[in-house]
Design an enzyme around this catalytic site. Structure first.
Site, PDB file in Angstrom:
ATOM      1  N   LYS A  49     -17.123  14.823 -58.202  1.00 50.65           N
ATOM      2  CA  LYS A  49     -17.359  14.248 -56.897  1.00 50.65           C
ATOM      3  C   LYS A  49     -16.152  13.426 -56.454  1.00 50.65           C
ATOM      4  O   LYS A  49     -15.976  13.142 -55.287  1.00 50.65           O
ATOM      5  CB  LYS A  49     -18.580  13.309 -56.941  1.00 50.65           C
ATOM      6  CG  LYS A  49     -19.880  13.974 -57.314  1.00 50.65           C
ATOM      7  CD  LYS A  49     -20.969  12.878 -57.371  1.00 50.65           C
ATOM      8  CE  LYS A  49     -22.262  13.466 -57.917  1.00 50.65           C
ATOM      9  NZ  LYS A  49     -23.227  12.419 -58.202  1.00 50.65           N
ATOM     10  N   ASP A 109      -5.874  12.164 -65.995  1.00 49.29           N
ATOM     11  CA  ASP A 109      -5.832  11.233 -67.123  1.00 49.29           C
ATOM     12  C   ASP A 109      -5.246  11.993 -68.317  1.00 49.29           C
ATOM     13  O   ASP A 109      -4.029  12.100 -68.454  1.00 49.29           O
ATOM     14  CB  ASP A 109      -7.277  10.744 -67.351  1.00 49.29           C
ATOM     15  CG  ASP A 109      -7.396   9.670 -68.402  1.00 49.29           C
ATOM     16  OD1 ASP A 109      -6.407   9.377 -69.075  1.00 49.29           O
ATOM     17  OD2 ASP A 109      -8.494   9.108 -68.573  1.00 49.29           O
ATOM     18  N   PHE A 158      -8.607   1.872 -66.526  1.00 49.91           N
ATOM     19  CA  PHE A 158      -9.693   2.539 -65.812  1.00 49.91           C
ATOM     20  C   PHE A 158      -9.776   1.990 -64.390  1.00 49.91           C
ATOM     21  O   PHE A 158      -9.732   0.775 -64.182  1.00 49.91           O
ATOM     22  CB  PHE A 158     -11.020   2.308 -66.548  1.00 49.91           C
ATOM     23  CG  PHE A 158     -12.085   3.254 -66.113  1.00 49.91           C
ATOM     24  CD1 PHE A 158     -12.148   4.538 -66.629  1.00 49.91           C
ATOM     25  CD2 PHE A 158     -13.031   2.868 -65.166  1.00 49.91           C
ATOM     26  CE1 PHE A 158     -13.128   5.421 -66.210  1.00 49.91           C
ATOM     27  CE2 PHE A 158     -14.013   3.747 -64.746  1.00 49.91           C
ATOM     28  CZ  PHE A 158     -14.061   5.029 -65.265  1.00 49.91           C
ATOM     29  N   VAL A 159      -9.849   2.885 -63.411  1.00 44.86           N
ATOM     30  CA  VAL A 159      -9.873   2.447 -62.012  1.00 44.86           C
ATOM     31  C   VAL A 159     -11.101   3.004 -61.288  1.00 44.86           C
ATOM     32  O   VAL A 159     -11.675   4.004 -61.705  1.00 44.86           O
ATOM     33  CB  VAL A 159      -8.581   2.882 -61.257  1.00 44.86           C
ATOM     34  CG1 VAL A 159      -7.367   2.152 -61.785  1.00 44.86           C
ATOM     35  CG2 VAL A 159      -8.370   4.386 -61.334  1.00 44.86           C
ATOM     36  N   ASP A 165     -15.713   6.449 -59.658  1.00 47.19           N
ATOM     37  CA  ASP A 165     -16.928   5.674 -59.901  1.00 47.19           C
ATOM     38  C   ASP A 165     -17.011   5.085 -61.302  1.00 47.19           C
ATOM     39  O   ASP A 165     -16.254   5.444 -62.195  1.00 47.19           O
ATOM     40  CB  ASP A 165     -18.153   6.567 -59.726  1.00 47.19           C
ATOM     41  CG  ASP A 165     -18.308   7.541 -60.902  1.00 47.19           C
ATOM     42  OD1 ASP A 165     -17.311   8.178 -61.273  1.00 47.19           O
ATOM     43  OD2 ASP A 165     -19.408   7.629 -61.459  1.00 47.19           O
ATOM     44  N   ARG A 171     -17.713   4.405 -55.387  1.00 42.50           N
ATOM     45  CA  ARG A 171     -16.994   5.539 -54.787  1.00 42.50           C
ATOM     46  C   ARG A 171     -16.593   5.244 -53.344  1.00 42.50           C
ATOM     47  O   ARG A 171     -15.612   5.771 -52.852  1.00 42.50           O
ATOM     48  CB  ARG A 171     -17.876   6.802 -54.796  1.00 42.50           C
ATOM     49  CG  ARG A 171     -18.126   7.377 -56.176  1.00 42.50           C
ATOM     50  CD  ARG A 171     -18.683   8.789 -56.040  1.00 42.50           C
ATOM     51  NE  ARG A 171     -19.297   9.281 -57.259  1.00 42.50           N
ATOM     52  CZ  ARG A 171     -18.646   9.863 -58.267  1.00 42.50           C
ATOM     53  NH1 ARG A 171     -17.353  10.007 -58.206  1.00 42.50           N
ATOM     54  NH2 ARG A 171     -19.290  10.287 -59.327  1.00 42.50           N
TER      55      ARG A 171
HETATM   56  P1  5GP Z   1      -8.826  14.153 -67.574  1.00 43.16           P
HETATM   57  O1  5GP Z   1      -9.471  15.475 -67.862  1.00 43.16           O
HETATM   58  O2  5GP Z   1      -7.494  14.270 -66.889  1.00 43.16           O
HETATM   59  O3  5GP Z   1      -8.764  13.290 -68.801  1.00 43.16           O
HETATM   60  O4  5GP Z   1      -9.816  13.363 -66.651  1.00 43.16           O
HETATM   61  C1  5GP Z   1     -10.008  13.691 -65.324  1.00 43.16           C
HETATM   62  C2  5GP Z   1     -11.326  13.184 -64.804  1.00 43.16           C
HETATM   63  O5  5GP Z   1     -11.784  12.037 -65.518  1.00 43.16           O
HETATM   64  C3  5GP Z   1     -11.168  12.739 -63.365  1.00 43.16           C
HETATM   65  O6  5GP Z   1     -11.385  13.806 -62.471  1.00 43.16           O
HETATM   66  C4  5GP Z   1     -12.190  11.628 -63.262  1.00 43.16           C
HETATM   67  O7  5GP Z   1     -13.446  12.177 -62.944  1.00 43.16           O
HETATM   68  C5  5GP Z   1     -12.251  11.048 -64.653  1.00 43.16           C
HETATM   69  N1  5GP Z   1     -11.381   9.861 -64.792  1.00 43.16           N
HETATM   70  C6  5GP Z   1     -10.198   9.776 -65.439  1.00 43.16           C
HETATM   71  N2  5GP Z   1      -9.679   8.550 -65.364  1.00 43.16           N
HETATM   72  C7  5GP Z   1     -10.552   7.823 -64.623  1.00 43.16           C
HETATM   73  C8  5GP Z   1     -10.556   6.450 -64.155  1.00 43.16           C
HETATM   74  O8  5GP Z   1      -9.671   5.633 -64.393  1.00 43.16           O
HETATM   75  N3  5GP Z   1     -11.626   6.099 -63.393  1.00 43.16           N
HETATM   76  C9  5GP Z   1     -12.652   6.946 -63.103  1.00 43.16           C
HETATM   77  N4  5GP Z   1     -13.651   6.470 -62.356  1.00 43.16           N
HETATM   78  N5  5GP Z   1     -12.676   8.227 -63.514  1.00 43.16           N
HETATM   79  C10 5GP Z   1     -11.631   8.660 -64.276  1.00 43.16           C
END
Ligand code: 5GP
Length: 185
Positions: A49, A109, A158-159, A165, A171
């Protein structure tokens, strides 16, 4: 502490990216995409989302006849740490074969979500696939990622806000804020 919804919120440490800076950056990304895709009709694929406000703002800054579709993947639960496991929860409705696809991501991330999506969409024979990611966390990517359009590189905290969210909350904040760490610091 940041004041939101009319009161100070102890869970929010600071405003990391203001609404003004978001608006400016999204405009620049839209201009770049408009220049790069002249004469084309790219398909913006947003990841639900979290990418919904970014997609809505970005699409209106692209001066081309874009189309829009959504995918949803599960990687984070309600906690603030990734499980590392990515699963497709909602698939596209549009056939992307022979289309110029731009994946619109809120935040990268570990990069696992993005590389899962890229590999999955590549099997459907698009003409091209590029990535437009608003936030990239510094140095955390587990695989080398090819991100053509990126907004901000941010520290590995973490943001929340602007689509992102914690337990489905925050959000609708118009800015991006740093969330207190999982240990409460
Ligand atoms: P990745 O697969 O790159 O580790 O993570 C991507 C997904 O993790 C993003 O689309 C998001 O949903 C979630 N995510 C990663 N870092 C953050 C963060 O700092 N805050 C939030 N709310 N979601 C995160």
């Amino acid at each position: 502490m940041v004041e939101v919804f009319g009161e100070p919120d102890a869970n929010l440490r600071e405003v990391l990216i203001s609404q003004v800076d978001l608006t400016e950056k999204v405009g620049q990304l839209g201009d770049q995409i408009t220049r790069d895709y002249q004469g084309k009709s790219p398909l913006l694929v947003a990841v639900l989302k979290g990418a919904y406000p970014f997609l809505a703002d970005l699409a209106r800054c692209i001066d081309l006849p874009v189309e829009i579709d959504f995918m949803a993947v599960a990687s984070y639960g309600s906690a603030t740490k990734t499980s590392g496991v990515v699963r497709l929860v909602k698939d596209l409705e549009i056939d992307i074969s022979n289309r110029d696809v731009i994946i619109v991501e809120d935040i990268v991330d570990s990069g696992l979500t993005l590389s899962f999506l890229q590999k999955n969409l590549m099997t459907r024979a698009p003409r091209s696939i590029e990535v437009c990611a608003l936030l990239i966390k510094q140095g955390l990517q587990k695989t080398k990622l090819d991100i053509r359009y990126s907004g901000f590189t941010i520290p590995p905290d973490f943001v929340v806000g602007y689509g992102l969210d914690v337990d489905q909350k925050y959000r609708n904040l118009p800015m991006v804020c740093t969330y207190k760490s999982a240990t409460g610091n």
